[in-house]
Motif scaffolding. Structure first.
Motif, short mmCIF file in Angstrom:
data_model
loop_
_atom_site.label_atom_id
_atom_site.label_comp_id
_atom_site.label_asym_id
_atom_site.label_seq_id
_atom_site.Cartn_x
_atom_site.Cartn_y
_atom_site.Cartn_z
N ASP A 257 8.08 1.80 2.59
CA ASP A 257 6.72 2.30 2.44
C ASP A 257 5.97 2.21 3.77
O ASP A 257 5.62 1.12 4.20
N ASN B 53 8.00 0.76 -5.87
CA ASN B 53 8.41 2.13 -5.54
C ASN B 53 9.76 2.48 -6.12
O ASN B 53 10.09 3.65 -6.27
N SER C 28 0.62 8.18 -3.72
CA SER C 28 1.79 7.42 -4.16
C SER C 28 2.29 7.99 -5.48
O SER C 28 1.54 8.53 -6.28
N ASN C 33 3.17 1.81 -8.63
CA ASN C 33 2.94 1.58 -7.20
C ASN C 33 1.46 1.44 -6.90
O ASN C 33 1.04 0.59 -6.13
#
Ligand SMILES: [Cu+2]
Lengths: 571, 197, 81
Positions: A257, B53, C28, C33
Motif C-alpha cells: 500500500d 487489503n 481504496s 481497508n
C-alpha cells in the motif's frame, strides 16, 4: 578514523583522564562539553545550510532562466533538478533546522539556563553529534554515486522511491534512507539527554515554573520528536527493504500500500513542524522579554498552550493526504483538527504582542529578528488555513501556493529564528559583541528579499502553477510572460538574499576577534546563563553552581531600582 | 544515595548539583521506550492495513504460524517479568541475593529468543521467507524487530548481572535495564495477537 | 434543540459525504481497508498521547513530591519583595 591516524597519541584515548593540556582533538572534536557539542552542531548546521542554499540557487536559476548554464553548477539536467530540490528540502529540514534549533540551542542553553555543569549523559551527547556528522557525510556522498542523488522529493513517496526502475537512482535512494535514519538516531539520543537533563539537573530552587520558556519549548519539542519518529523509522526500514531486499510493503502490485508510507511519513512529518517551531518560539519569547524590559505576559498560559500544541500536533497529519484517496470522513476530522491547531499558535502570537505592549522596546538586532519571526510566521500560519481545509486544498494541492506557505513557516523558523538566537546569545557563546550596524544590514538584506521570493510564488501558486516541473516552457498555460517575470523576480531576490549572508558570515567571524568584550550580562537579562562567564568555562560555574529564587521574567519590577532581577539574586 | 549525574570528567563541584526526580538512567530508558513503542505501533498499523487489503490472510500457499508452541514460549517470556521484578525488590534489600532471580529472568528470556530462532528455522524450511509474501515480510520484520530488542535487552541484563556480581551495580543502571526488558515483554502479547492470530 | 444536541447533529452530518472522493481514481477497494485506515488512525492518534499523558502525570507527581520535601530545606527563603 582519519583523526586518530594523524594523532596516534590520542587514538581511542579521549576517554582517558587528561591532566592539564587538552589537545585540540580532545578539546574541540571529542569533547563531552555541552557547549562544544552545541558549537559542533551549529557549525555543521550552518555548513549544511550553505549547501542547501546553493542547491536552491541552482534550481531556481533553472526555473527562471530555463536551459541556462548556471554559474557554479553548469547545465541543470532534469535528473539534477530532481535531486537538487529533493536534497534542498531534506537538508534544510533535517540537517539545518533540526541540528541548529533543537541540537545547537538545546545543548547550549539547557544546562546553562537550568544551572548545571553539563548534560546528564555527556557521552551519549557526544555520540549523538558523531552519528549526526556521519549522517551528513552519508547524505552528501549520494551525489557521487552512480545514478546520482535521490530525486523523489524530500517526502520520498513510493513507488517512486521504492523502485529503482522508476527513480533511476538505485544507490542514491537507499543512501538517502540510511542518512535520514542515522540522523533520527542522533536526535533521539539528543532528545533523551535534553528531557532527562531538564528534569533531573535543575539548579537548587528552580521549580518547574521557574524554567525559562525556551527550555520548556525545546523539551516539549524533543518529546514530540521522540513520540512521533518511531513510525517513520519503521517506514524507513520497510522502504529500505523494498529497495534492497525485494519485499513489497509499498507496492500495490503485490498487495502493498503506497498510501501507507504517506501516513507513516506524515505522522512524523507534521509534528516535525512543531518540533522546529517550538524552539524558535521559545527563543523569541526570551528575546522580546529582554528587549521590551517586561515580564512575559501569562507564562503559564504560554506553557499550557505549548502542551496543547503538542497534543494537537499528533492528530493533524492526514491533511497531507486529502487528495491521496483517504476516506472523506477522515478528511473532515483532519480538517477540523488542522484548523484547531492554529488556535494555540495564534494565542502564542497574541501573548508575545501583549508582552510587547507598553514595554520600553529596544530595536537591537536580535529584537528585529524576533519581531520579524512573529510577523512572517503569522503569514505562514494564515495561508495554511486554505490548505488545512480539505475543500480548498483540492485546488491548492501541489501548487506553489503550498510551497510558498511552508516556506513562510520554515524560513521564519529555521533562518529568522536561528539568526535571532545566534545574535542574542553570541556574546555568551564567544564573549564578544557582534557589530550592530552590520547585523541590521544583514537583517534587512535577508527579510526583504525573503518576502520578494515567496510573495510571487503565492501568486503563481494561486494561478495554478504546479510544483515539481523542471521547465515551464513545456506548458504553454504556465509560461505566460507575467508568470515567467514573477519567477525571475523570485530568483533574483534569492540571489540577493544569499549574497547578503556574506555580511553575516563576515560579522560572525570578524566579531570573534575584533568585537568588543561582552562581559557577563550585556543585555541585562535575568536567566542563569548570563551569570556565567562569557564564554562559560568547562563546567560553566567553576566557583559553584547558582541557586534560583524566582522566575525568569522579572523585568521592571516596581520595587527595584534595576529594571531586571536575575534569577540567582536572593533579594 | 544517588550516583553523580553530571559530567564525571569534571571535578569542580563537591556535591552533585542535580536532584534526580527519577534516576536518570531509568528516565532515559523510559523515553527510549516511547520511541520504540511508537516504532512497533507503526509496524502494527502497517501490518493491519496491508492485511486488510488482502483477499485471503494468511495468503494461500504459505505455511501457518506455530500458534500453540509460541503460546508456550509466550508464557516463558511473560513469566520473566515478575521474576525480574522480584529480583529488583531483592536488590533493594540485599544486593548479592538478587543474583539468582536475575539469572533466572535472563534464562527465561534467553529461552524465549532461542525457541523463536528454532521456530524460524522450521518456517524457513516450510517456505515462509522474507520475500515469499506480504505475510512473510511482515512476520520476519515485526517478529525480527522484537527479537532484536529482546537480544539487546538481554545483553543489558547480562551486563547488569556482571556488574552485580562485582558489586558495582547502581540502582539506576539496574532500573534502566529492567525497564527495557519490561518493555520487550509488554510489546510481545500485542505482536502475538496481531501477527500470529 | 440544545447546543450539545446541535453539536452532535453537526458532527454526525459530517460523516454523511462518504462517497465524495477528492480523487476519482485512487480510492481504496474494500470497506475493510477503509476501516483499517480509520482504526489505525485512531490508534496512532491516541497511543502517543496516552503514553505521554501517563509519563507526564508520573513525572509531575514525582516533581511535586520532591519540591515539597527538599526545596524548603535547601534554600533560604527569599525575603518578600
Ligand atoms: Cu502538516
Amino acid at each position: 578514523m582519519a583523526e586518530s591516524i594523524e594523532h596516534p597519541g590520542h587514538a581511542g584515548g579521549h576517554d582517558a583522564p587528561h591532566d592539564h593540556e587538552m589537545s585540540f582533538w580532545s578539546k574541540y572534536i571529542f569533547s563531552t562539553d555541552h557547549k562544544v557539542i552545541a558549537m559542533q552542531y551549529l557549525f555543521t548546521g550552518m555548513a549544511m545550510g550553505l549547501i542547501g542554499g546553493f542547491f536552491a540557487y541552482a534550481f531556481r536559476m533553472q526555473l527562471a532562466f530555463p536551459g541556462m548554464e548556471v554559474p557554479g553548477w553548469g547545465m541543470v539536467s532534469p535528473a539534477d533538478y530532481n535531486s537538487l530540490v529533493t536534497n534542498h528540502g531534506t537538508i534544510m529540514i533535517f540537517w539545518v533546522a533540526m541540528p541548529v534549533l533543537i541540537a545547537a540551542f538545546g545543548n547550549f542553553l539547557i544546562p546553562l539556563m537550568i544551572g548545571c555543569d553539563d548534560m546528564v549523559f555527556p557521552k551519549i551527547n557526544r555520540l549523538s553529534f558523531q552519528i549526526f556528522f556521519v549522517s551528513a557525510i552519508v547524505l552528501l556522498s549520494s551525489f557521487f554515486v552512480p545514478g546520482g542523488a535521490f530525486g523523489g522529493a524530500w517526502t520520498a513517496y513510493p513507488p517512486l522511491s521504492a523502485n529503482p526502475n522508476y527513480s533511476l537512482t538505485p544507490m542514491g535512494s537507499s543512501i538517502w534512507v540510511v542518512a535520514v535514519a542515522l540522523e533520527f538516531i542522533a536526535f533521539l539520543l539528543g532528545g533523551i539527554n535534553f528531557i532527562t537533563t531538564a528534569m533531573n539537573a535543575r539548579a537548587p530552587g528552580m521549580k518547574l515554573y521557574d524554567i525559562p520558556i525556551v527550555v520548556w519549548m525545546i523539551v516539549v519539542a524533543s518529546i514530540l520528536f521522540m513520540a512521533s519518529v518511531g513510525p517513520l523509522i519503521a517506514g524507513a526500514i520497510m522502504l529500505f527493504m523494498d529497495q534492497n531486499i525485494g519485499t513489497h510493503f509499498f507496492d500495490p502490485a503485490y498487495g502493498g500500500d503506497p498510501i501507507l508510507w504517506q501516513h507513516l511519513f506524515w505522522f512524523f512529518g507534521h509534528p516535525e513542524v512543531y518540533v522546529v517551531l517550538l524552539p524558535a518560539m521559545g527563543i523569541t519569547a526570551e528575546i522580546i522579554t529582554v528587549f521590551a524590559r517586561k515580564k512575559l505576559f501569562a507564562y503559564r498560559t504560554v506553557l499550557y498552550t505549548t502542551f496543547g500544541t503538542g497534543v494537537l500536533s499528533f492528530t493533524v497529519w492526514a491533511h497531507h493526504q486529502f487528495i491521496a484517496g483517504i476516506d472523506p470522513r477522515m478528511a473532515h476530522v483532519f480538517t477540523i483538527t488542522t484548523l484547531l491547531i492554529s488556535i494555540p499558535i495564534a494565542e502564542m502570537c497574541f501573548v508575545y504582542v501583549a508582552t510587547l505592549y507598553g514595554g520600553s522596546i529596544t530595536f537591537s538586532t536580535p529584537m528585529l529578528w524576533a519581531l520579524a519571526f512573529i510577523f512572517e510566521f503569522l503569514i505562514g500560519g494564515v495561508t495554511g488555513i486554505f490548505l488545512g481545509a480539505s475543500g480548498s486544498d483540492i485546488y491548492f494541492h501541489d501548487t506553489y501556493f503550498v510551497l510558498a506557505h511552508f516556506h513562510y513557516t520554515f524560513f521564519p523558523i529555521a533562518i529568522i529564528g536561528t539568526f535571532a538566537g545566534v545574535t542574542f546569545w553570541y556574546p555568551k557563546m564567544f564573549g564578544k559583541m557582534m557589530n550592530d550596524t552590520l547585523g541590521k544590514l544583514h537583517f534587512w538584506g535577508t527579510v526583504i528579499p525573503f518576502n520578494l521570493i515567496f510573495i510571487p510564488l503565492f501568486v503563481l501558486g494561486a494561478a495554478g502553477q504546479h510544483r515539481r516541473i523542471y521547465n515551464y516552457e513545456h506548458f504553454p498555460e504556465l509560461s505566460a510572460p507575467w508568470m515567467q517575470d514573477l519567477r525571475q523576480v523570485a530568483t533574483i531576490a534569492l540571489v540577493v538574499m544569499l549574497g547578503m549572508q556574506l555580511v553575516f558570515f563576515y560579522n560572525f567571524f570578524a566579531s570573534m576577534f575584533r568585537g568588543k568584550a561582552a562581559g557577563k550580562n550585556p543585555w541585562k537579562s535575568n536567566t542563569l546563563e548570563w551569570t556565567a562567564d562569557s564564554p562559560p568555562p568547562h563546567g560553566n560555574w567553576p566557583e559553584g553552581l547558582p541557586n534560583v529564587y524566582r522566575g525568569p521574567y522579572e523585568y521592571s519590577h516596581p520595587d527595584r531600582d534595576d529594571d531586571y532581577w536575575p534569577q540567582n539574586v536572593p533579594s | 544515595m544517588s550516583a553523580p549525574i553530571t559530567n564525571p570528567e569534571l571535578e569542580l563541584v563537591d556535591e552533585a548539583p542535580g536532584r534526580p526526580v527519577v534516576e536518570s538512567a531509568v528516565l532515559g530508558t523510559v523515553l527510549f521506550c516511547v520511541v520504540e513503542a511508537m516504532l512497533f505501533a507503526g509496524l502494527v498499523s502497517a501490518h493491519t492495513i496491508v492485511r486488510s487489503n488482502a483477499v485471503e490472510w494468511p495468503p494461500p500457499g504459505q505455511p501457518r504460524l506455530p500458534i500453540e508452541s509460541t503460546l508456550l514460549n509466550t508464557a516463558a517470556l511473560l513469566l520473566s517479568a515478575p521474576v525480574l521484578f522480584y529480583a529488583g525488590r531483592v536488590f533493594r534489600r540485599n544486593r548479592r541475593d538478587a543474583l539468582r532471580p536475575l539469572a533466572l529472568a535472563i534464562g527465561l528470556g534467553a529461552f524465549f529468543v532461542a525457541f523463536q530462532g528454532y521456530e524460524w528455522l522450521g518456517l524457513l524450511r516450510e517456505g515462509l521467507t522474507l520475500t515469499s509474501s506480504q505475510h512473510g515480510s511482515f512476520f520476519y520484520l515485526m517478529i525480527g524487530m522484537h527479537a532484536a530488542h529482546a537480544v539487546a535487552a538481554l545483553v543489558a541484563l547480562v551486563w547488569a548481572w556482571q556488574r552485580l556480581f562485582d558489586l558495582r551495580l547502581t540502582p539506576g543502571a539496574f532500573g534502566g535495564a529492567a525497564v527495557f526488558w519490561y518493555f520487550v515483554v509488554a510489546v510481545w502479547p500485542v505482536l502475538y495477537w496481531r501477527v500470529y492470530l | 434543540m440544545s447546543r450539545a444536541a446541535l453539536a452532535i447533529a453537526f458532527a454526525l452530518a459530517l460523516l454523511v459525504p462518504g462517497a465524495a472522493e477528492a480523487c476519482s481514481v485512487c480510492f481504496s477497494t474494500t470497506e475493510e481497508n477503509r476501516w483499517a485506515f480509520i482504526g489505525t488512525t485512531v490508534f496512532m492518534s491516541v497511543l502517543p498521547l496516552g503514553i505521554l499523558f501517563g509519563i507526564g502525570t508520573w513525572l509531575r507527581s514525582k516533581v511535586l513530591e520532591m519540591e515539597r520535601h527538599h526545596e524548603a530545606a535547601r534554600l533560604p527563603t527569599p525575603p518578600a519583595p
